[in-house]
Scaffold this active site. Structure first.
Site, PDB file in Angstrom:
ATOM      1  N   PHE A 140     -30.120 -31.036  41.218  1.00  0.00           N
ATOM      2  CA  PHE A 140     -29.317 -29.895  41.670  1.00  0.00           C
ATOM      3  C   PHE A 140     -27.989 -29.913  40.945  1.00  0.00           C
ATOM      4  CE2 PHE A 140     -26.224 -27.515  44.021  1.00  0.00           C
ATOM      5  CZ  PHE A 140     -26.897 -26.330  44.252  1.00  0.00           C
ATOM      6  N   ASP A 225     -23.264 -36.064  36.856  1.00  0.00           N
ATOM      7  CA  ASP A 225     -22.795 -35.011  37.751  1.00  0.00           C
ATOM      8  C   ASP A 225     -22.412 -35.689  39.066  1.00  0.00           C
ATOM      9  OD1 ASP A 225     -22.415 -33.022  39.609  1.00  0.00           O
ATOM     10  OD2 ASP A 225     -24.122 -31.803  38.998  1.00  0.00           O
ATOM     11  N   LYS A 255     -15.990 -30.193  44.146  1.00  0.00           N
ATOM     12  CA  LYS A 255     -15.975 -30.331  45.604  1.00  0.00           C
ATOM     13  C   LYS A 255     -14.685 -30.981  46.142  1.00  0.00           C
ATOM     14  CE  LYS A 255     -20.680 -29.334  46.552  1.00  0.00           C
ATOM     15  NZ  LYS A 255     -21.909 -29.647  45.845  1.00  0.00           N
TER      16      LYS A 255
HETATM   17  C1  LIG Z   1     -22.493 -28.633  44.857  1.00  0.00           C
HETATM   18  C2  LIG Z   1     -23.001 -29.183  43.574  1.00  0.00           C
HETATM   19  C3  LIG Z   1     -22.905 -28.453  42.375  1.00  0.00           C
HETATM   20  C4  LIG Z   1     -22.398 -27.031  42.327  1.00  0.00           C
HETATM   21  O1  LIG Z   1     -21.098 -26.873  42.780  1.00  0.00           O
HETATM   22  P1  LIG Z   1     -20.577 -25.413  43.213  1.00  0.00           P
HETATM   23  O2  LIG Z   1     -19.121 -25.625  43.487  1.00  0.00           O
HETATM   24  O3  LIG Z   1     -21.348 -25.018  44.448  1.00  0.00           O
HETATM   25  O4  LIG Z   1     -20.848 -24.510  42.075  1.00  0.00           O
HETATM   26  C5  LIG Z   1     -23.331 -29.059  41.219  1.00  0.00           C
HETATM   27  N1  LIG Z   1     -23.829 -30.310  41.224  1.00  0.00           N
HETATM   28  C6  LIG Z   1     -23.945 -31.046  42.349  1.00  0.00           C
HETATM   29  C7  LIG Z   1     -24.488 -32.432  42.288  1.00  0.00           C
HETATM   30  C8  LIG Z   1     -23.545 -30.491  43.573  1.00  0.00           C
HETATM   31  O5  LIG Z   1     -23.692 -31.199  44.691  1.00  0.00           O
END
Ligand SMILES: *Cc1c(COP(=O)(O)O)cnc(C)c1O
Length: 399
Positions: A140, A225, A255
């Site tokens: 994700f 990520d 985040k």
């Molecule tokens: C939440 C998330 C994203 C995307 O972030 P947004 O601010 O919602 O665009 C990308 N990678 C990971 C691992 C995430 O948990």
């Protein structure tokens, strides 16, 4: 307006791209939120880990208000006095040399992809248009068209094509497969050190160490990520630190970088990698704005000064132990690191959602991920007594 009316109004005017629990929040502080009826709940989702510092942390609110009283937005057409101090602090925390600020996580992932490709053509000398990026099954990384194009989740892709080419998929946790798929045109491997949305999945120990070795050997950028797993969530500042010698070439952060009040994300890397950009190559109107930069710098200060990664490790270790000790016919497995914990419900007991609904009635807000898993990720400021209260309620729902 009360709960039902507000939900009805929202459902009437909002595209139905979410399926929230039936609660309407109107106030929050620390680890707690209150609904419009005045009921109090422990927030065990933390806005998908964007609230690691808790709701409305006093230091972050102070910075927000002070900065709002000076200057909020300049665009990158001019310098501002907040972006430099943020990026310097961010590079210190990440042990990196340069950063490129964005707003949302998906934008930072897009930025990482563009950076890796540019680096591939300019530095690694991959033939034009041939750059390949390897990603993991059940990844994700966000919701833009390029990103959902390399998702393996059918619903995330259905109806949104055609997609960007240049991505290959390997199994998460399998370094042997990764080695086989790398070619001279591979520029990057993008991975979540722990898969969050896929259900709090941990790779075998040593996986990221092997990834690091393979990427170094083949001159492939190792990109972590850490948008969800980073900034203390898993009991270390970054989740890759659970493996030895596994430092990535690039970190993607978002985040909790925004301290729960303002979207701030970034790609953080070396001079060799981020040095590929020249003026005009990439940009964002709000990226690096003074309000977001000031907030993010305080958000980082709070994480470091209040030792939130350590608290996550301590409270999370205790929580995991206590949850694993609950004997319940409904539970298949409890797993996680730090305050990043998943309770997997057996298929014979139905889906995780009804369990989340029961928890909500007891004052514990958690959200299911991928049908079978209850994700527990409270703010990292949580204390032992509050964890005990949470465990007591979870025990009631599971037994
Ligand atoms: C939440 C998330 C994203 C995307 O972030 P947004 O601010 O919602 O665009 C990308 N990678 C990971 C691992 C995430 O948990």
């Amino acid at each position: 307006m009360k709960t039902q009316e507000l939900i009805h109004q929202t459902e009437n005017y909002s595209a139905a791209n979410y399926h929230p629990l039936p609660i309407v929040i109107s106030k929050a502080e620390g680890i707690w939120v209150w609904d419009v009826e005045g009921n109090k709940y422990l927030d065990c989702l933390s806005a998908y880990s964007a609230l690691n510092q808790g709701h409305r942390h006093p230091a972050i609110m102070k910075t927000l208000l002070e900065q709002a009283g000076r200057v909020t937005l300049t665009s990158r057409a001019f310098h501002n006095d907040q972006m430099g101090p943020l990026l310097s602090k961010l590079c210190e925390v990440c042990e990196m040399e340069m950063a490129l600020p964005m707003n949302t996580g998906a934008e930072a992932v897009e930025t990482a992809i563009k950076t890796a490709r540019k680096w591939g053509y300019q530095v690694k000398k991959v033939p034009d248009g041939q750059a390949e990026i390897i990603v993991c099954r059940d990844n994700f990384h966000g919701r833009t068209t390029t990103i959902v194009g390399f998702s393996t989740e059918a619903q995330y892709r259905d109806g949104f094509g055609p997609f960007t080419p240049g991505f290959k998929i390997v199994d998460f946790g399998d370094a042997t497969q990764l080695e086989k798929v790398i070619t001279p045109n591979t520029v990057a491997f993008i991975v979540e050190p722990m898969q969050g949305e896929a259900g709090i999945l941990m790779p075998p120990p040593g996986y990221l160490t092997k990834v690091r070795e393979l990427c170094t050997k083949n001159r492939v950028l190792f990109i972590a990520d850490e948008i969800q797993t980073g900034l203390g969530r898993t009991g270390k500042m970054f989740a890759y630190q659970h493996d030895a010698n596994a430092k990535p070439d690039m970190l993607i952060i978002g985040k909790a970088l925004g301290g729960g009040v303002y979207p701030v994300s970034a790609v953080v890397s070396s001079r060799e990698v981020l040095g590929v950009f020249k003026p005009g190559d990439h940009g964002s109107t709000f990226g690096g704005n003074p309000l977001g930069s000031a907030v993010a710098r305080t958000a980082l200060d709070v994480l470091v000064d209040e030792k939130l990664a350590e608290n996550s490790r301590e409270q999370g270790g205790y929580l995991l132990e206590q949850l694993q000790a609950i004997s319940s016919e409904h539970v298949k497995e409890v797993r996680g690191k730090g305050l990043f914990i998943g309770i997997e419900i057996r298929k014979t007991s139905g889906k995780a959602r009804p369990f989340c609904e029961k928890l909500m009635k007891l004052g514990v807000l958690a959200k299911e991920t991928h049908d079978q898993v209850i994700r527990l990720a409270p703010p990292l400021i949580i204390k032992r007594a509050e964890i005990d209260w949470m465990i007591a309620n979870i025990r009631k729902v599971l037994t």
